[in-house]
Design a protein around this motif. Structure first.
Motif, mmCIF file in Angstrom:
data_model
loop_
_atom_site.group_PDB
_atom_site.id
_atom_site.type_symbol
_atom_site.label_atom_id
_atom_site.label_comp_id
_atom_site.label_asym_id
_atom_site.label_seq_id
_atom_site.Cartn_x
_atom_site.Cartn_y
_atom_site.Cartn_z
ATOM 1 N N ASP A 191 33.222 134.330 54.105
ATOM 2 C CA ASP A 191 31.899 133.476 55.046
ATOM 3 C C ASP A 191 31.811 132.223 54.207
ATOM 4 O O ASP A 191 31.862 132.065 53.625
ATOM 5 C CB ASP A 191 30.417 133.781 54.552
ATOM 6 N N TRP A 192 32.632 131.711 55.783
ATOM 7 C CA TRP A 192 32.867 130.572 55.095
ATOM 8 C C TRP A 192 31.628 129.280 55.033
ATOM 9 O O TRP A 192 32.490 127.533 54.321
ATOM 10 C CB TRP A 192 33.860 129.221 55.612
ATOM 11 N N THR A 193 31.220 129.232 55.347
ATOM 12 C CA THR A 193 29.552 128.410 55.396
ATOM 13 C C THR A 193 28.575 128.325 54.487
ATOM 14 O O THR A 193 27.999 127.728 54.137
ATOM 15 C CB THR A 193 28.204 129.293 55.811
ATOM 16 N N VAL A 194 29.022 129.173 53.234
ATOM 17 C CA VAL A 194 29.307 129.159 51.577
ATOM 18 C C VAL A 194 29.200 127.477 51.068
ATOM 19 O O VAL A 194 28.000 126.808 50.500
ATOM 20 C CB VAL A 194 29.527 130.216 50.949
ATOM 21 N N PHE A 195 30.101 127.494 51.726
ATOM 22 C CA PHE A 195 30.720 125.624 51.223
ATOM 23 C C PHE A 195 29.547 124.951 51.667
ATOM 24 O O PHE A 195 29.277 123.966 50.799
ATOM 25 C CB PHE A 195 31.755 125.526 51.486
ATOM 26 N N PHE A 196 28.988 124.832 52.971
ATOM 27 C CA PHE A 196 28.284 124.277 52.571
ATOM 28 C C PHE A 196 26.179 124.644 52.773
ATOM 29 O O PHE A 196 25.476 123.715 52.564
ATOM 30 C CB PHE A 196 28.427 123.811 54.731
ATOM 31 N N ARG A 197 26.132 125.918 52.326
ATOM 32 C CA ARG A 197 24.953 126.582 52.310
ATOM 33 C C ARG A 197 24.811 125.844 50.511
ATOM 34 O O ARG A 197 23.322 126.007 50.162
ATOM 35 C CB ARG A 197 24.876 128.095 52.066
ATOM 36 N N ARG A 198 25.451 126.083 49.685
ATOM 37 C CA ARG A 198 24.822 125.613 47.917
ATOM 38 C C ARG A 198 24.719 124.202 47.711
ATOM 39 O O ARG A 198 25.936 123.343 48.874
ATOM 40 C CB ARG A 198 26.675 126.058 47.212
ATOM 41 N N PRO A 199 23.870 123.833 47.670
ATOM 42 C CA PRO A 199 23.837 122.540 47.012
ATOM 43 C C PRO A 199 24.906 120.855 46.724
ATOM 44 O O PRO A 199 25.100 120.296 47.231
ATOM 45 C CB PRO A 199 22.665 122.343 46.054
ATOM 46 N N VAL A 200 25.305 121.711 46.047
ATOM 47 C CA VAL A 200 26.541 120.404 44.741
ATOM 48 C C VAL A 200 27.175 120.272 45.892
ATOM 49 O O VAL A 200 28.011 119.389 47.059
ATOM 50 C CB VAL A 200 26.496 121.319 43.774
ATOM 51 N N SER A 201 28.118 121.906 46.205
ATOM 52 C CA SER A 201 29.277 122.206 47.449
ATOM 53 C C SER A 201 29.018 121.305 49.175
ATOM 54 O O SER A 201 30.102 119.977 49.456
ATOM 55 C CB SER A 201 29.783 123.727 47.546
ATOM 56 N N GLY A 202 27.714 121.859 48.598
ATOM 57 C CA GLY A 202 27.154 120.980 50.194
ATOM 58 C C GLY A 202 27.228 119.165 50.759
ATOM 59 O O GLY A 202 28.172 119.169 51.380
#
Lengths: 506, 182
Positions: free
Chosen positions: A463-474
């Motif tokens: 799930d590549w959306t995880v990069f955008f869902r976590r605050p810091v990485s997002g």
């Protein structure tokens, strides 16, 4: 705060030990000479001293290399101001401001402003490094693979965003670096990739091989093709440094702080080093500075903006290196190599395991800044005379030192072949106007990027959306993407802006 | 006109090579051996992603170069002038080829003749090739430089530099004895 001061005191005690002081002094002299000589870049200087660090303890090795890095951002200023010959690309803005001052008979003042900016900018970023690193390392301990990938992605894109020339070719160069990093047995699946049956390729291509080849060998080959034709040195005469008065310093205070902040931030962004910091800061001053209309005619603000940012980038670049193990510039990539060769992986954990070493490095940077300024103040004349040394002789020794550097990575001649190969590739890329800095950066950050990406994909079921869902990485990913999109679209936007004007004029 | 097409092809040569090499490596990346697990991307995913981008960007570059020619400052052999250098930059390709050949020979011969002898010869040759014409300085700098490098790296840094094969290694060992290296 008390803890920091206590640690710093202990570090200072270590940094002032005779051996560390000697290494610091050698490193500073080497850095200043590297800065003065046009054929020798700052990164090359750090690379060339790397093999000398093998028998040293980790801290001593880092003290030596950091000193070269620090002084390398300063040495080229002398020849830029006095002879219009920038030893480093960092000092090109000093041609525009320092040389006109020298022509007006204000060479001493120009050198004084340079010294003020180098010391001031360096101290500013040093303070930032000391205050930020430890708290940031504590936060970084909670980072997981998506955050690491986002930070590396920001570093990869920044080399494109902050670079000059063709964006498309910079991206290709970066991708080639990432591809080189995939050679060998991969970390996640244990599969052999692009090894072509060679046992050495199975172990991967060391980024130091790429770095030494693409930076040092390619540069020497390019200079050889030009027949080592440097400009003849004029007579130095009675060169002195005249420090600015307190009143004069007060007048450039806003420029000083602006350039130091820009330098420290750009230094901390992986992939962008002192050169980018120097140019960006000069550009900002030219657009927004109080004396922007006089820029280019020899004003102190131009010198302070460029030199202040260049030296401030050193402290900035050391922050991600020490806290995350991610190099902020070419020189810190070599310093990372020195850490790894000594079996130490920089990152948040070193602030728990080797705090004394970290503070010794901090203290040595502080001592180095004052020592560098002192040498710069007293020894401008002998330093610029280094330029009289025949380039054919220095280049021949550079090539041999490159050979030794590549050979000692794994005590294998195949690494030397690879280094020569990357030297030729680097030369060809330069000739076709493909920048080599992204290639090197891709090779360095490639394994980190792939490991973080693939591990995230396994952990989060692709799930590549995880990069955008976590605050810091997002946040980091969004910054990186906006920067990249802006760079890609800005030529088109510029054209659109210009076309109505053109039509109007027609 | 044909000359112009030839020029454009020359300008696009590097990108053409990238496309061909990229396609071949893309094919290889699909053949990596590993224990496949369901739902995993596999070891070929990352290199294929990179290669795909390289191919697409390089194809774009080839098309643009062939149709429009090299953009300003992006064509082959026209690297931007170094600022601050008033000299017009002349190029001497023979020096470059000579330097490359000499460097390749140096790496090849080091394992045969040994580090000491090859380095001395390389230093002399490179300085001469670099148009430095003071034989005394060249010879002394090369000899002293080679001995200093051996002393520093073999005796102090403990790096085992290639001694060469018989009979050339005898010279290396004789020099080691002379420098007090055991």
């Amino acid at each position: 705060m008390v803890e920091i001061l206590q640690n710093l005191g202990a570090g200072l005690w270590q940094a002032l030990s005779p051996l560390n002081l000697i290494l610091l002094f050698i490193g500073l002299i080497a850095g200043l000479i590297v800065g003065v000589l046009p054929g020798l870049t700052l990164v090359m200087g750090v690379v060339l001293l790397l093999p000398f660090t093998y028998p040293m303890a980790t801290t001593q090795a880092i003290v030596l290399l950091t000193a070269v890095y620090l002084a390398g951002t300063y040495g080229g200023a002398f020849t830029s101001i006095l002879f219009k010959i920038p030893g480093e690309p960092i000092h090109v803005p000093l041609l525009w401001e320092g040389y006109p001052m020298a022509r007006r008979g204000e060479a001493a003042q120009a050198l004084g402003w340079t010294l003020f900016a180098a010391l001031g900018g360096g101290l500013f970023s040093w303070l930032l490094m000391v205050l930020i690193s430890q708290p940031f390392a504590r936060v970084a301990l909670s980072f997981s693979t998506p955050e690491y990938f986002a930070i590396v992605f920001l570093g990869l894109t920044s080399v494109v965003v902050l670079g000059t020339g063709s964006v498309q070719r910079a991206v290709v160069s970066l991708l080639l670096g990432l591809l080189v990093a995939t050679v060998g047995v991969d970390d996640v699946y244990g599969a052999e990739r692009f090894a072509f049956g060679s046992p050495l390729l199975r172990n991967g291509i060391d980024y130091l091989t790429v770095m030494v080849g693409a930076y040092a060998v390619a540069e020497v080959l390019a200079r050889l093709e030009e027949g080592f034709s440097s400009a003849t040195l004029q007579k130095v005469g009675g060169v002195k440094t005249a420090l600015p008065t307190l009143g004069q310093m007060r007048r450039v205070l806003s420029t000083f702080f602006r350039s130091s902040i820009i330098g420290a931030i750009i230094g901390a962004v992986p992939g962008a080093g002192a050169t980018v910091a120097s140019f960006v800061s000069y550009g900002v001053e030219k657009q927004y500075g109080k004396r922007r209309k006089e820029m280019g005619k020899g004003v102190p603000e131009g010198i302070v903006a460029s030199q202040g940012a260049a030296t401030a980038s050193v402290g900035g670049a050391l922050i991600p290196l020490l806290t995350l193990g991610i190099p902020g510039s070419g020189a810190t990539a070599v310093i990372l190599g020195a850490f790894l060769l000594h079996g130490v992986q920089p990152g948040p954990q070193v602030f728990q395991t080797s705090l004394d070493s970290i503070y010794t490095i901090y203290a040595s940077v502080l001592v180095g800044l004052f020592l560098m300024s002192l040498i710069g103040y007293l020894a401008v004349k002998p330093l610029v005379r280094v330029m009289d040394f025949p380039e054919a002789v220095t280049s021949a020794f550079i090539m041999v030192l490159c050979f030794i550097g590549a050979f000692t990575i794994r005590n294998n001649i195949t690494d030397v072949w690879m280094m020569v190969g990357f030297g030729v590739i680097g030369y060809i890329m330069e000739r076709y106007n493909y920048p080599v800095a992204p290639l090197v950066l891709g090779t360095i950050l490639g394994p980190l990027a792939e490991r973080a990406f693939m591990t995230t994909m396994i952990s989060y079921a692709n799930d590549w959306t995880v990069f955008f869902r976590r605050p810091v990485s997002g946040v980091v990913m969004v910054i990186a993407i906006i920067g990249l999109l802006y760079t890609l679209l800005s030529p088109w936007l510029q054209k659109r802006k210009e076309s109505p004007l053109l039509n109007k004029n027609c | 006109m044909p000359g112009k097409i030839g020029d454009r092809l020359r300008q696009a040569l590097f990108s053409i090579i990238l496309v061909i090499a990229g396609l071949y490596l893309y094919y290889l990346a699909g053949k990596f051996e590993f224990v496949a697990k369901p739902g995993h991307l596999g070891p070929g995913f990352w290199p294929r992603l990179i290669l795909g981008l390289i191919i697409v960007l390089s194809v774009g570059d080839v098309i643009v170069t062939l149709v429009r020619g090299g953009k300003d400052g992006s064509s082959y052999g026209e690297s931007p002038a170094r600022e601050g250098e008033d000299l017009e930059r002349k190029r001497y390709p023979l020096l470059l080829y000579g330097g490359m050949a000499m460097t390749l020979a140096y790496v090849y011969l080091t394992t045969i003749l040994g580090f000491a002898l090859t380095t001395f010869l390389y230093l002399v040759g490179f300085m001469y090739l670099g148009r430095y014409r003071r034989p005394g300085v060249v010879l002394v700098a090369s000899l002293v430089g080679t001995l200093c490098l051996m002393l520093i790296f073999v005796k102090i840094v403990y790096i085992s530099l290639p001694p060469g094969i018989t009979p050339f290694n005898n010279l290396t060992f004789w020099l080691y004895a002379l420098l007090g290296i055991r």
